[in-house]
Enzyme design. Sequence first.
Site, PDB file in Angstrom:
ATOM      1  N   SER A  76       5.079  -6.663   3.424  1.00 55.67           N
ATOM      2  CA  SER A  76       5.636  -7.365   4.798  1.00 55.67           C
ATOM      3  C   SER A  76       7.059  -8.770   4.640  1.00 55.67           C
ATOM      4  CB  SER A  76       4.859  -7.295   5.457  1.00 55.67           C
ATOM      5  OG  SER A  76       3.429  -8.141   5.624  1.00 55.67           O
ATOM      6  N   CYS A 107       9.555   1.372   3.376  1.00 56.11           N
ATOM      7  CA  CYS A 107      10.311   0.840   3.938  1.00 56.11           C
ATOM      8  C   CYS A 107      11.420   0.894   4.095  1.00 56.11           C
ATOM      9  CB  CYS A 107      10.236  -0.200   2.415  1.00 56.11           C
ATOM     10  SG  CYS A 107      11.092  -0.604   0.977  1.00 56.11           S
ATOM     11  N   GLU A 166       8.505  -4.529  13.259  1.00 52.27           N
ATOM     12  CA  GLU A 166       8.757  -3.430  12.593  1.00 52.27           C
ATOM     13  C   GLU A 166       7.408  -2.250  12.133  1.00 52.27           C
ATOM     14  OE1 GLU A 166       7.274  -3.995   8.336  1.00 52.27           O
ATOM     15  OE2 GLU A 166       8.806  -2.444   7.577  1.00 52.27           O
ATOM     16  N   PHE A 210       0.996  -1.271   0.425  1.00 54.19           N
ATOM     17  CA  PHE A 210       0.202   0.002  -0.233  1.00 54.19           C
ATOM     18  C   PHE A 210       0.862   1.799   0.100  1.00 54.19           C
ATOM     19  CE2 PHE A 210       0.183   0.168   4.291  1.00 54.19           C
ATOM     20  CZ  PHE A 210       0.950   1.290   5.212  1.00 54.19           C
TER      21      PHE A 210
HETATM   22  P1  NAD Z   1       1.558  -6.764   3.082  1.00 56.65           P
HETATM   23  O1  NAD Z   1       2.725  -7.649   2.946  1.00 56.65           O
HETATM   24  O2  NAD Z   1       0.294  -6.470   4.411  1.00 56.65           O
HETATM   25  O3  NAD Z   1       0.180  -6.766   1.694  1.00 56.65           O
HETATM   26  C1  NAD Z   1       1.088  -6.940   0.121  1.00 56.65           C
HETATM   27  C2  NAD Z   1       0.913  -7.455  -0.766  1.00 56.65           C
HETATM   28  O4  NAD Z   1      -0.076  -8.432  -0.831  1.00 56.65           O
HETATM   29  C3  NAD Z   1      -0.330  -7.010  -0.400  1.00 56.65           C
HETATM   30  O5  NAD Z   1      -1.164  -6.752  -2.354  1.00 56.65           O
HETATM   31  C4  NAD Z   1      -1.608  -7.255  -0.121  1.00 56.65           C
HETATM   32  O6  NAD Z   1      -2.669  -8.015  -0.676  1.00 56.65           O
HETATM   33  C5  NAD Z   1      -0.715  -9.092  -0.018  1.00 56.65           C
HETATM   34  N1  NAD Z   1      -0.691  -9.731   1.289  1.00 56.65           N
HETATM   35  C6  NAD Z   1      -1.211  -9.085   2.459  1.00 56.65           C
HETATM   36  N2  NAD Z   1      -1.382 -10.461   2.948  1.00 56.65           N
HETATM   37  C7  NAD Z   1      -1.459 -11.467   2.422  1.00 56.65           C
HETATM   38  C8  NAD Z   1      -1.092 -12.536   2.630  1.00 56.65           C
HETATM   39  N3  NAD Z   1      -1.423 -13.045   3.978  1.00 56.65           N
HETATM   40  N4  NAD Z   1      -1.283 -13.899   1.522  1.00 56.65           N
HETATM   41  C9  NAD Z   1      -1.203 -13.774   0.522  1.00 56.65           C
HETATM   42  N5  NAD Z   1      -0.955 -12.196  -0.189  1.00 56.65           N
HETATM   43  C10 NAD Z   1      -0.799 -11.163   0.946  1.00 56.65           C
HETATM   44  O7  NAD Z   1       2.528  -5.301   2.605  1.00 56.65           O
HETATM   45  P2  NAD Z   1       1.347  -3.629   3.221  1.00 56.65           P
HETATM   46  O8  NAD Z   1       1.344  -3.593   4.454  1.00 56.65           O
HETATM   47  O9  NAD Z   1       0.742  -3.847   1.714  1.00 56.65           O
HETATM   48  O10 NAD Z   1       2.640  -2.419   2.810  1.00 56.65           O
HETATM   49  C11 NAD Z   1       3.847  -2.370   3.979  1.00 56.65           C
HETATM   50  C12 NAD Z   1       5.263  -3.656   4.555  1.00 56.65           C
HETATM   51  O11 NAD Z   1       5.719  -3.636   2.482  1.00 56.65           O
HETATM   52  C13 NAD Z   1       6.050  -3.211   5.704  1.00 56.65           C
HETATM   53  O12 NAD Z   1       6.768  -4.391   5.787  1.00 56.65           O
HETATM   54  C14 NAD Z   1       6.739  -2.801   4.929  1.00 56.65           C
HETATM   55  O13 NAD Z   1       8.175  -2.511   5.331  1.00 56.65           O
HETATM   56  C15 NAD Z   1       7.134  -2.996   3.653  1.00 56.65           C
HETATM   57  N6  NAD Z   1       7.597  -2.646   2.031  1.00 56.65           N
HETATM   58  C16 NAD Z   1       8.663  -3.061   1.867  1.00 56.65           C
HETATM   59  C17 NAD Z   1       9.532  -2.372   0.091  1.00 56.65           C
HETATM   60  C18 NAD Z   1      11.273  -2.855   0.191  1.00 56.65           C
HETATM   61  O14 NAD Z   1      11.274  -2.694  -0.851  1.00 56.65           O
HETATM   62  N7  NAD Z   1      11.493  -3.840   0.617  1.00 56.65           N
HETATM   63  C19 NAD Z   1       8.874  -1.794   0.147  1.00 56.65           C
HETATM   64  C20 NAD Z   1       7.635  -0.745   0.374  1.00 56.65           C
HETATM   65  C21 NAD Z   1       7.139  -2.061   1.345  1.00 56.65           C
END
Ligand code: NAD
Length: 499
Positions: A228, A283, A384, A151
Amino acid sequence: MSHYEVGHWINGAVSRGSGERRQDIFNPATGAVQGQLLLGSAADLDAAVAGATQAAKGWGQTPPLARARVLFKFLTLLQERRELLAEALVREHGKTLPDALGEVARGIEVVEFATAMPQLLKGEYTEQIARGMDAWSMRQPLGVVAGITPFNFPAMVPMWMYPIAIGCGNAFILKPSERDPSASLLMARWLKEAGLPDGVFSVIQGDKDIVDAILAHPGIAAVSFVGSTPVAEHIYRIGTAHGKRVQALGGAKNHMVVMPDADLDGAVDALMGAAYGSAGERCMAISVAVAVGDVGHKLVAALAPKVGALKIGEGHQQGAEMGPLITRASQQRVERLIGEGVAAGAKAVVDGRGLRVPGHEDGFFVGGTLLDGVGAEMSCYSEEIFGPVLCVVRVPDLAAAIALIEANEYANGVAIFTRDGHVAREFVHHIQVGMVGVNVPLPVPMAFNSFGGWKRSLFGDHHAYGPEAVRFYTKHKAVMQRWPDSTPKGPQFAFPQNT
Ligand code: NAD
């Protein structure tokens, strides 16, 4: 804005799909529902993959220069319409307009990089590897690839992926975050307007169910994920078990080491932007300041009034420095972690819990928070937080700072602030973290380098965007060719050697 509905983009048009499951889209600044998202089903994904498979055949045969010309046209549209895209981010993510414009600008840089695809796809050629034989290598597209995105950067993170995937000749299916999905459809429309054939770029909306369908789908060759760590690990495990190429970028806990000789004003300004910009929902946000030696008390004294004076509001508010968090659950989680830190002995020098923004009392806001005296055993350190909370950990020397960082499960970004070149060089050389800043708090590589962390911040072999992405979205093929003279020589049974 009246309620709206967000669907999928399949075969070059908006699709409502099966439309059986829906989810609310919130405005984080008001806490109100502003729209509805149609969640895709397995049948919707099948339709997207079928269209993408068909489109990939023609697109993969299209000369790289012709593909690059579509990206050039798209680049022009993006530059003209960057404010429209940024507005969608403010409305659904909640970040401030200047920050949203910065996100769009960093995404545009990847499109600029991808326009160089004819150059990037050039292989290597060696003449005369044996008598009368030449060899070369080339990179060919994978076919249909998918991207699953978080997101916090609803425009930029998809743009880390699809310009390069498409430029390499693949068809790309995007599964955006369900929290802020509108940017995906704007980009889909503009790609079509730029001349991209239908089916080369598709969007399928949804949650965990559609992600699991993507991971198991036999028509998808590779998956890029950003989100995440627990989900990244799941994606990597299940995706590779289904024979897919997977790169899965996860969460982070980024430290900034402040040495006693650092320019204190510079370090404080850097920490303010890096910890509280975008409400800490980056992130690469700095969430831990590691104060070395006696610098801790000066650092906290300089930070405290600035954190207390942060301008927090709706994203369009003039001068707003940060907006709300993404959901009510996120707001509650961040407040819980602050509470647990205080209960464990950390000192809340500035406590942002319970903030009410006038006119936006139901928004998902948390005020800037500064926790001092944090220890590695506290949950506010080990988890985090992904919110506007900076933890200060005090350590006696650089060795202790490095030991703290290396004991952490994440290794996305790290920074050191110092005036000593030797200390900086040693730190850069030894630290086990993927992206390192020296007097730079957010060392996010440019589009022509690649982005990625180490340890549990990235699962897979390839980093995102830049040259690493060109490798990820293509297969390497090695060719040897001989045009023999017509004199017969008979079969050769010994393993061939150069003579
Ligand atoms: P999230 O992991 O909750 O969701 C990411 C994606 O995975 C979304 O499209 C979501 O629909 C899907 N998803 C969520 N739960 C799932 C599950 N149980 N099974 C399968 N798919 C699932 O992450 P978020 O809250 O949208 O974003 C924030 C996180 O992203 C933070 O941990 C941040 O550090 C990380 N992030 C990392 C980077 C990087 O480059 N390393 C960049 C941006 C964000």
